[in-house]
Scaffold this motif. Structure first.
Motif, PDB file in Angstrom:
ATOM      1  N   LEU A  83     -11.018  -6.121   4.994  1.00 47.16           N
ATOM      2  CA  LEU A  83     -10.510  -6.026   3.636  1.00 47.16           C
ATOM      3  C   LEU A  83      -9.020  -5.710   3.726  1.00 47.16           C
ATOM      4  N   LEU A  84      -8.187  -6.631   3.239  1.00 46.06           N
ATOM      5  CA  LEU A  84      -6.743  -6.467   3.251  1.00 46.06           C
ATOM      6  C   LEU A  84      -6.277  -6.040   1.869  1.00 46.06           C
ATOM      7  N   ILE A  85      -5.767  -4.824   1.756  1.00 48.90           N
ATOM      8  CA  ILE A  85      -5.232  -4.366   0.476  1.00 48.90           C
ATOM      9  C   ILE A  85      -3.918  -5.089   0.224  1.00 48.90           C
ATOM     10  N   THR A  86      -3.876  -5.893  -0.830  1.00 48.53           N
ATOM     11  CA  THR A  86      -2.703  -6.726  -1.091  1.00 48.53           C
ATOM     12  C   THR A  86      -1.647  -6.007  -1.911  1.00 48.53           C
ATOM     13  N   ARG A  87      -2.076  -5.130  -2.814  1.00 49.20           N
ATOM     14  CA  ARG A  87      -1.123  -4.392  -3.654  1.00 49.20           C
ATOM     15  C   ARG A  87      -1.719  -3.012  -3.912  1.00 49.20           C
ATOM     16  N   LEU A  88      -0.918  -1.980  -3.680  1.00 48.37           N
ATOM     17  CA  LEU A  88      -1.402  -0.606  -3.793  1.00 48.37           C
ATOM     18  C   LEU A  88      -0.451   0.184  -4.679  1.00 48.37           C
ATOM     19  N   ARG A  89      -0.996   0.808  -5.721  1.00 52.71           N
ATOM     20  CA  ARG A  89      -0.211   1.726  -6.558  1.00 52.71           C
ATOM     21  C   ARG A  89      -0.905   3.077  -6.519  1.00 52.71           C
ATOM     22  N   VAL A  90      -0.397   3.949  -5.680  1.00 50.53           N
ATOM     23  CA  VAL A  90      -0.971   5.273  -5.504  1.00 50.53           C
ATOM     24  C   VAL A  90       0.135   6.201  -5.008  1.00 50.53           C
TER      25      VAL A  90
END
Length: 366
Positions: A283-290
Motif C-alpha cells: 500500500l503506497l500512501i500517495t498523499r498524506l495530511r497529518v
C-alpha cells in the motif's frame, strides 16, 4: 501483463483527465534526414500539470499558479543503447518545456538546429522526473554544456511491515470518527486539497532562511494527477479478493466533505496498491495530511485494518515529515533513502539560490 494488456492500458490511460486535452505529448529523437521515421532512436513522455510557486518580495509572501511538467517513460531502443541518444534527447527537451527567456540566448551550435517549439507548450516554471537509473544521468542533461539538468531531491521512504503494525497497534483505540473514501470521493478530496495547499504555502515558516533566498514549489494533485496512481494498477487490484473499494481515509470536521459544501479537512491519507505477479503487495500512501503524532498512529491503525482485509503486507510513504519519523520508528517503521524513483527537478524560472520542493510525495509520480 501481456503485451496486449499493456498496450490497452496505455490507450485507456490517454483518455484519463491527466493526459487528455493536449496534456500528454510523446517526444521522439529521430535522424534529421528522416524525421518522420517510426524507427526513431529513443522517446519520452511529458505531462503538462498545474503547480504552485511561493516566493517573497518587498510586499511579503506571494503565491502564483505555475505551469509545470512531469516526465516519464524515457526509453531507448535496445539496439541503440550506449550511444548517448537518451541524454541528447533530454537536453533538447528543456528547449520545448522552458520559457524562452529562461534559456540561453543562443542554442548550442554543436547540437545543430533547435527543436521546434509547440503551441501551448514551453511556459513551464519547473519540470520533474523520477529516476530509476541513479542520480548522475539526468543531472548531466542540462540545456547547454556545463549546466545541470534534473537534480535529485529527497528520495526518502518510510515503510512498515503490516504484521509489525498489527503487533503495535492491535489494541489502539481511535477517538475520532474516520470516513473511508471511494473513487468518487477521492476526486473531490483532491480538488479540496489543491485549495488547501495554497494556504499551506502561505503559512510556511521561513524564519531559518533569508526571505529573498527562498522559493518553494509544488505540483497539485487534482485534474487527474493523483488519480493516475490508482488507475495504473487497476489491472492487478481488480483480481484481488475481495476487490478493494476504499482508497483513502480521513477525519472531516464540520459539514460533510461530500455534501453541498466542502467541510474542513483535518487529517487524511490516500493510497494506491502495488500488486502483481512479481511484486510484494504494498500500500503506497500517495498523499498524506497529518501533523500530530496521535493522528499518524490512528491513521496507520486504520490502514493496517485495510491491509489485513486485502492481504497487503507492506505500507510505504514518501517524505514523511521529520517530526513524525520518531513515532514511525516506534511503531515498526524504517526510514531510508530509496535507490529507485528518485525525485528530480529542473528549475526554469528566475535564478534563485534556494529552491525547495514541497509535498514531494507519491501523488505526482509519473
Amino acid at each position: 501483463m501481456s503485451e496486449e494488456d499493456y498496450l490497452l492500458r496505455d490507450v485507456m490511460a490517454e483518455k484519463d483527465e491527466h493526459a487528455r486535452d493536449g496534456r500528454l505529448i510523446t517526444w521522439v529523437l529521430a535522424p534529421r534526414n528522416e524525421p518522420q521515421t517510426l524507427k526513431f532512436l529513443c522517446s519520452c513522455e511529458t505531462f503538462k500539470r498545474d503547480g504552485l510557486v511561493c516566493y517573497f518580495d518587498n510586499e511579503g509572501c506571494q503565491i502564483m499558479n505555475a505551469e509545470c511538467y512531469g516526465i516519464a517513460s524515457v526509453f531507448t531502443n535496445p539496439s541503440e543503447r550506449g550511444k548517448g541518444y537518451a541524454r541528447h534527447m533530454m537536453r533538447l527537451l528543456h528547449w520545448v518545456l522552458a520559457p524562452a527567456p529562461s534559456l540561453a540566448s543562443t542554442f548550442p551550435q554543436e547540437w545543430g538546429a533547435p527543436p521546434t517549439r509547440i503551441a501551448g507548450y514551453g511556459n513551464g516554471l519547473f519540470s520533474a522526473l523520477w529516476s530509476d537509473v541513479g542520480k548522475g544521468l539526468y543531472r548531466s542533461c542540462g540545456p547547454t554544456g556545463g549546466l545541470d539538468g534534473w537534480v535529485v531531491r529527497q528520495p526518502i521512504s518510510t515503510t512498515w511491515d503490516v504484521q509489525a503494525l498489527e503487533e503495535r497497534l492491535a489494541n489502539y483505540e481511535s477517538q475520532s470518527k474516520w470516513s473511508w473514501l471511494n473513487e468518487t470521493e477521492l476526486a473531490r478530496l483532491w480538488e479540496r486539497d489543491a485549495q488547501l495547499l495554497r494556504g499551506d504555502m502561505m503559512a510556511l515558516d521561513t524564519s531559518k532562511y533569508p526571505r529573498e533566498r527562498r522559493v518553494f514549489f509544488t505540483f497539485l494533485p487534482d485534474h487527474g494527477v493523483a488519480f493516475f496512481q490508482h488507475k495504473r494498477t487497476e489491472h492487478f487490484w481488480r483480481q484481488m479478493l475481495p476487490i478493494p473499494t476504499h482508497w483513502g481515509i480521513g477525519v472531516f470536521d464540520g459539514e460533510s466533505l461530500f455534501g453541498e459544501r466542502l467541510g474542513p479537512v483535518s487529517v487524511f491519507a490516500t493510497w494506491c496498491l502495488e500488486v502483481g505477479q512479481y511484486k510484494r503487495p504494498t500500500l503506497l500512501i500517495t498523499r498524506l495530511r497529518v501533523k500530530e503524532v496521535e493522528e499518524l498512529k490512528c491513521l496507520l491503525y486504520h490502514v493496517w485494518q485495510f491491509c489485513r482485509k486485502h492481504g497487503v503486507g507492506h505500507v510505504e510513504v514518501w517524505n514523511l515529515p521529520e517530526g513524525l519519523q520518531r513515532v514511525a520508528t516506534a511503531i515498526g517503521g524504517q526510514t531510508y533513502e530509496r535507490k529507485i524513483h528518485l525525485p528530480s527537478f529542473k528549475w526554469y524560472w528566475k535564478a534563485e539560490n534556494e529552491v525547495e520542493w514541497l509535498f514531494n510525495e507519491r501523488f505526482c509520480w509519473c
